[in-house]
Design a protein around this motif. Structure first.
Motif, mmCIF file in Angstrom:
data_model
loop_
_atom_site.group_PDB
_atom_site.id
_atom_site.type_symbol
_atom_site.label_atom_id
_atom_site.label_comp_id
_atom_site.label_asym_id
_atom_site.label_seq_id
_atom_site.Cartn_x
_atom_site.Cartn_y
_atom_site.Cartn_z
ATOM 1 N N MET A 1 0.806 -1.202 0.000
ATOM 2 C CA MET A 1 0.000 0.000 0.000
ATOM 3 C C MET A 1 0.847 1.263 0.000
ATOM 4 S SD MET A 1 -3.176 -0.554 -0.384
ATOM 5 C CE MET A 1 -2.566 -1.744 -1.561
ATOM 6 N N SER A 2 2.099 1.146 0.420
ATOM 7 C CA SER A 2 2.957 2.336 0.412
ATOM 8 C C SER A 2 3.169 2.835 -1.010
ATOM 9 C CB SER A 2 4.298 2.032 1.086
ATOM 10 O OG SER A 2 5.023 1.055 0.361
ATOM 11 N N ALA A 3 3.314 1.911 -1.975
ATOM 12 C CA ALA A 3 3.492 2.308 -3.372
ATOM 13 C C ALA A 3 2.251 3.035 -3.883
ATOM 14 C CB ALA A 3 3.791 1.085 -4.228
ATOM 15 N N LEU A 4 1.083 2.516 -3.583
ATOM 16 C CA LEU A 4 -0.165 3.157 -3.996
ATOM 17 C C LEU A 4 -0.285 4.542 -3.378
ATOM 18 C CD1 LEU A 4 -3.053 3.050 -5.269
ATOM 19 C CD2 LEU A 4 -3.808 2.072 -3.092
ATOM 20 N N GLN A 5 -0.044 4.637 -2.079
ATOM 21 C CA GLN A 5 -0.229 5.904 -1.367
ATOM 22 C C GLN A 5 0.722 6.979 -1.862
ATOM 23 O OE1 GLN A 5 1.916 6.912 1.908
ATOM 24 N NE2 GLN A 5 1.168 8.840 1.117
ATOM 25 N N THR A 6 1.995 6.634 -2.048
ATOM 26 C CA THR A 6 2.956 7.645 -2.486
ATOM 27 C C THR A 6 2.677 8.111 -3.911
ATOM 28 O OG1 THR A 6 4.514 5.896 -3.114
ATOM 29 C CG2 THR A 6 4.821 6.902 -0.963
ATOM 30 N N GLU A 7 2.230 7.208 -4.788
ATOM 31 C CA GLU A 7 1.940 7.597 -6.161
ATOM 32 C C GLU A 7 0.654 8.422 -6.252
ATOM 33 O OE1 GLU A 7 3.803 7.142 -9.011
ATOM 34 O OE2 GLU A 7 5.307 6.587 -7.522
ATOM 35 N N VAL A 75 -6.333 -1.701 -7.543
ATOM 36 C CA VAL A 75 -5.395 -2.536 -6.791
ATOM 37 C C VAL A 75 -5.601 -3.985 -7.214
ATOM 38 C CG1 VAL A 75 -4.627 -3.308 -4.520
ATOM 39 C CG2 VAL A 75 -5.466 -0.960 -4.824
ATOM 40 N N SER A 76 -4.537 -4.601 -7.710
ATOM 41 C CA SER A 76 -4.567 -6.019 -8.074
ATOM 42 C C SER A 76 -3.392 -6.696 -7.364
ATOM 43 C CB SER A 76 -4.464 -6.195 -9.586
ATOM 44 O OG SER A 76 -4.456 -7.574 -9.927
ATOM 45 N N SER A 77 -3.667 -7.287 -6.221
ATOM 46 C CA SER A 77 -2.610 -7.849 -5.379
ATOM 47 C C SER A 77 -2.684 -9.369 -5.376
ATOM 48 C CB SER A 77 -2.741 -7.308 -3.941
ATOM 49 O OG SER A 77 -1.717 -7.816 -3.124
ATOM 50 N N LEU A 104 -2.456 1.972 -11.597
ATOM 51 C CA LEU A 104 -2.509 0.546 -11.267
ATOM 52 C C LEU A 104 -1.467 0.246 -10.205
ATOM 53 C CD1 LEU A 104 -3.275 -2.471 -11.735
ATOM 54 C CD2 LEU A 104 -1.534 -2.488 -13.537
ATOM 55 N N ALA A 105 -1.886 -0.381 -9.111
ATOM 56 C CA ALA A 105 -0.969 -0.910 -8.098
ATOM 57 C C ALA A 105 -1.052 -2.424 -8.174
ATOM 58 C CB ALA A 105 -1.339 -0.407 -6.705
ATOM 59 N N LEU A 106 0.062 -3.063 -8.515
ATOM 60 C CA LEU A 106 0.061 -4.473 -8.901
ATOM 61 C C LEU A 106 1.122 -5.250 -8.138
ATOM 62 C CD1 LEU A 106 -0.751 -6.740 -11.000
ATOM 63 C CD2 LEU A 106 1.080 -5.816 -12.438
ATOM 64 N N THR A 107 0.732 -6.410 -7.629
ATOM 65 C CA THR A 107 1.718 -7.392 -7.176
ATOM 66 C C THR A 107 1.349 -8.739 -7.779
ATOM 67 O OG1 THR A 107 0.522 -7.985 -5.127
ATOM 68 C CG2 THR A 107 2.168 -6.216 -4.985
ATOM 69 N N LEU A 204 8.177 -7.506 -5.719
ATOM 70 C CA LEU A 204 7.984 -6.166 -5.191
ATOM 71 C C LEU A 204 6.814 -5.488 -5.902
ATOM 72 C CD1 LEU A 204 11.706 -4.997 -5.009
ATOM 73 C CD2 LEU A 204 10.228 -5.587 -3.086
ATOM 74 N N PRO A 205 6.161 -4.516 -5.248
ATOM 75 C CA PRO A 205 5.012 -3.860 -5.883
ATOM 76 C C PRO A 205 5.420 -3.058 -7.114
ATOM 77 C CG PRO A 205 5.584 -2.787 -3.806
ATOM 78 C CD PRO A 205 6.374 -4.045 -3.867
ATOM 79 N N ILE A 206 4.504 -3.024 -8.058
ATOM 80 C CA ILE A 206 4.669 -2.304 -9.310
ATOM 81 C C ILE A 206 3.522 -1.302 -9.423
ATOM 82 C CG2 ILE A 206 4.669 -2.516 -11.836
ATOM 83 C CD1 ILE A 206 5.611 -5.457 -11.342
ATOM 84 N N THR A 207 3.831 -0.088 -9.859
ATOM 85 C CA THR A 207 2.777 0.844 -10.228
ATOM 86 C C THR A 207 2.957 1.254 -11.684
ATOM 87 O OG1 THR A 207 4.015 2.787 -9.443
ATOM 88 C CG2 THR A 207 2.461 1.754 -7.897
ATOM 89 N N ALA A 208 1.847 1.616 -12.311
ATOM 90 C CA ALA A 208 1.869 2.060 -13.704
ATOM 91 C C ALA A 208 0.674 2.971 -13.935
ATOM 92 C CB ALA A 208 1.824 0.864 -14.650
ATOM 93 N N ARG A 209 0.851 3.918 -14.840
ATOM 94 C CA ARG A 209 -0.206 4.885 -15.158
ATOM 95 C C ARG A 209 -0.861 4.517 -16.491
ATOM 96 N NH1 ARG A 209 -1.799 8.535 -11.147
ATOM 97 N NH2 ARG A 209 0.015 8.941 -9.813
ATOM 98 N N ALA A 210 -2.172 4.721 -16.556
ATOM 99 C CA ALA A 210 -2.891 4.530 -17.799
ATOM 100 C C ALA A 210 -2.559 5.671 -18.745
ATOM 101 C CB ALA A 210 -4.397 4.484 -17.545
ATOM 102 N N GLY A 211 -1.932 5.350 -19.885
ATOM 103 C CA GLY A 211 -1.551 6.370 -20.835
ATOM 104 C C GLY A 211 -2.715 6.825 -21.711
#
Length: 211
Positions: A1-7, A75-77, A104-107, A204-211
């Motif tokens: 959740m830290s990756a989601l929150q910071t992004e 979130v897709s964990s 997208l927050a993905l693990t 490790l968690p991955i984040t990505a933005r919808a382009g």
């Protein structure tokens, strides 16, 4: 959740979700998220958790029209390793849930091997037989050949929690880009003061933005 929150926050600082002011204008959706963080997301954002086997239902193989282009974050964990069909289809559907610029927050289980490991590469029409350690996956391939697999790996339960694959990170990064994600980040920072210590750096968690 830290990756989601910071992004989402954009500050680069870790803050406890429970201490954040409610941001009800930010709409998010989860996929069988654990209660421990789903409750915090629901308090902080306009967020709903969904499930494959009960209401509210979201089937990422074919999401309903009502979900498309609606969310600021998804979130897709530890879900996509259980989704049958081509990997890129589920990733494309995750992109379809998001508004432009949505997060997208993905693990998923992944490694830095050459290619994604499909445990059942000809999976088509399948079911589980037996119980406990004696369970067997029976698969009928598209050409009609019956296959039987033992030594199955289940995550936290039976049936739909069968591990189908272990991703290769290079494949995952490429597929995310192919379906329209940008700003793909692997989050390896640790925050011991918040209990965020990565015992295993594979997944490790991955984040990505919808382009």
């Amino acid at each position: 959740m830290s990756a989601l929150q910071t992004e989402l926050d954009g500050s680069g600082r870790i803050r406890i979700l429970e201490r954040m002011a409610r941001r009800g204008s930010i709409r998010g959706i989860g996929m069988s998220d654990a209660d421990v963080y789903a409750a915090a997301l629901e308090r902080t954002f306009n967020y709903n958790n969904t499930f494959f086997h009960m209401q509210p239902v979201l089937d990422i193989r074919a999401p309903a029209q009502q979900h498309l282009g609606r969310y600021d974050f998804v979130v897709s964990s530890d879900v996509l390793e259980h989704v049958d069909g081509p990997c890129v289809n589920a990733l494309r559907n995750l992109r379809a849930l998001l508004k432009p610029g949505g997060l997208l927050a993905l693990t998923v289980p992944y490694g830095f091997h050459d290619t994604t490991i499909e445990h059942f590469p000809e999976l088509h029409e399948y079911w589980i037989e037996g119980e406990g350690a004696n369970r067997v996956l029976v698969n009928i391939t598209q050409s009609g050949v019956e296959q039987r697999f033992s030594d199955l790996c289940f995550h936290g339960g039976d049936g739909s929690t069968l591990e189908l694959r272990i991703y290769a990170y290079a494949d995952l990064e490429r597929w995310l880009a192919d379906v329209g994600f940008v700003d793909i980040k692997l989050h390896s920072n640790e925050h011991p003061q918040w209990g965020i210590i990565h015992q295993d750096h594979l997944g490790l968690p991955i984040t990505a933005r919808a382009g």
